[in-house]
Motif scaffolding. Structure first.
Motif, PDB file in Angstrom:
ATOM      1  N   ARG A   1      -8.219   4.853  -3.077  1.00  0.00           N
ATOM      2  CA  ARG A   1      -9.196   5.430  -2.168  1.00  0.00           C
ATOM      3  C   ARG A   1      -8.812   6.874  -1.906  1.00  0.00           C
ATOM      4  O   ARG A   1      -7.628   7.210  -1.942  1.00  0.00           O
TER       5      ARG A   1
ATOM      6  N   LEU B   1       1.690  -3.860   5.158  1.00  0.00           N
ATOM      7  CA  LEU B   1       0.512  -4.661   5.430  1.00  0.00           C
ATOM      8  C   LEU B   1      -0.158  -5.087   4.130  1.00  0.00           C
ATOM      9  O   LEU B   1      -0.332  -4.277   3.225  1.00  0.00           O
ATOM     10  N   PHE B   2      -0.561  -6.337   4.058  1.00  0.00           N
ATOM     11  CA  PHE B   2      -1.258  -6.822   2.872  1.00  0.00           C
ATOM     12  C   PHE B   2      -2.710  -6.394   2.894  1.00  0.00           C
ATOM     13  O   PHE B   2      -3.286  -6.056   1.866  1.00  0.00           O
ATOM     14  N   VAL B   3      -3.308  -6.378   4.089  1.00  0.00           N
ATOM     15  CA  VAL B   3      -4.679  -5.895   4.266  1.00  0.00           C
ATOM     16  C   VAL B   3      -4.609  -4.626   5.104  1.00  0.00           C
ATOM     17  O   VAL B   3      -4.103  -4.636   6.222  1.00  0.00           O
ATOM     18  N   LEU B   4      -5.114  -3.544   4.555  1.00  0.00           N
ATOM     19  CA  LEU B   4      -5.012  -2.254   5.215  1.00  0.00           C
ATOM     20  C   LEU B   4      -6.385  -1.602   5.213  1.00  0.00           C
ATOM     21  O   LEU B   4      -6.863  -1.151   4.187  1.00  0.00           O
ATOM     22  N   ARG B   5      -7.021  -1.570   6.385  1.00  0.00           N
ATOM     23  CA  ARG B   5      -8.371  -0.995   6.467  1.00  0.00           C
ATOM     24  C   ARG B   5      -8.323   0.506   6.654  1.00  0.00           C
ATOM     25  O   ARG B   5      -9.045   1.246   6.020  1.00  0.00           O
TER      26      ARG B   5
ATOM     27  N   HIS C   1       0.841  -1.189   0.000  1.00  0.00           N
ATOM     28  CA  HIS C   1       0.000   0.000   0.000  1.00  0.00           C
ATOM     29  C   HIS C   1       0.879   1.243   0.000  1.00  0.00           C
ATOM     30  O   HIS C   1       1.918   1.274   0.661  1.00  0.00           O
TER      31      HIS C   1
ATOM     32  N   SER D   1       3.256   1.050   3.151  1.00  0.00           N
ATOM     33  CA  SER D   1       2.910   0.115   4.214  1.00  0.00           C
ATOM     34  C   SER D   1       3.175  -1.308   3.745  1.00  0.00           C
ATOM     35  O   SER D   1       2.861  -1.660   2.605  1.00  0.00           O
TER      36      SER D   1
ATOM     37  N   TRP E   1      -6.536   3.120   5.761  1.00  0.00           N
ATOM     38  CA  TRP E   1      -5.496   3.626   4.863  1.00  0.00           C
ATOM     39  C   TRP E   1      -5.130   5.077   5.173  1.00  0.00           C
ATOM     40  O   TRP E   1      -4.044   5.517   4.831  1.00  0.00           O
TER      41      TRP E   1
ATOM     42  N   SER F   1      -5.803  -0.347  -6.772  1.00  0.00           N
ATOM     43  CA  SER F   1      -7.060   0.015  -6.120  1.00  0.00           C
ATOM     44  C   SER F   1      -6.854   1.289  -5.308  1.00  0.00           C
ATOM     45  O   SER F   1      -6.013   1.332  -4.405  1.00  0.00           O
TER      46      SER F   1
ATOM     47  N   THR G   1      -3.204   0.639  -3.758  1.00  0.00           N
ATOM     48  CA  THR G   1      -2.455  -0.603  -3.613  1.00  0.00           C
ATOM     49  C   THR G   1      -1.533  -0.759  -4.822  1.00  0.00           C
ATOM     50  O   THR G   1      -1.720  -0.087  -5.846  1.00  0.00           O
TER      51      THR G   1
END
Length: 124
Positions: free
Chosen positions: A57, A99-103, A32, A97, A105, A55, A51
């Motif tokens: 945001r 992190l593979f999953v980052l809520r 990310h 970042s 952001w 993707s 990402t």
């Protein structure tokens, strides 16, 4: 990972700027990337995140005006800013970042590496 921003400067309201953030070092260690901005005496706020898969945001304040993108081949993050307003004047920072999953952001905590910042000034 080393991050170097460029592209900041001064522009009149309604104008456009494109920021760049060149990454070097262990560039395969992050998933990310994001742009943050910070005014004097203010907290650093998330502007846009993306990402490595593309993707994106955005913060509500910049939706429709800013576009974030990442060139995987060049390992460079971009922020295309248009319809700039004086309230967009800030120091802009890029960050990565692992992190593979980052809520969250738009929060500083998940980001491991930061650039030195580039100043954007918008005059009315």
């Amino acid at each position: 990972v080393q991050l170097v921003e460029s592209g900041g400067g001064s522009v009149q309201a309604g104008g456009s700027l494109t920021l760049s953030c060149a990454a070097s070092g262990d560039v395969y260690s992050y998933f990310h990337l994001a742009w943050f901005r910070q005014g004097a005496g203010e907290e650093r706020e998330g502007v846009a995140g993306v990402t490595t898969g593309g993707s994106a945001r955005y913060a509500d304040s910049v939706k429709g005006r800013f576009t974030i993108s990442y060139d995987n081949g060049k390992k460079t993050l971009y922020l295309r800013m248009s319809s700039l307003a004086p309230e967009d004047s800030n120091v802009y920072y890029c960050a990565t970042s692992r992190l593979f999953v980052l809520r969250n952001w738009d929060q500083m905590g998940p980001y491991n590496y930061w650039g030195q910042g580039t100043q954007v000034t918008v005059s009315s």
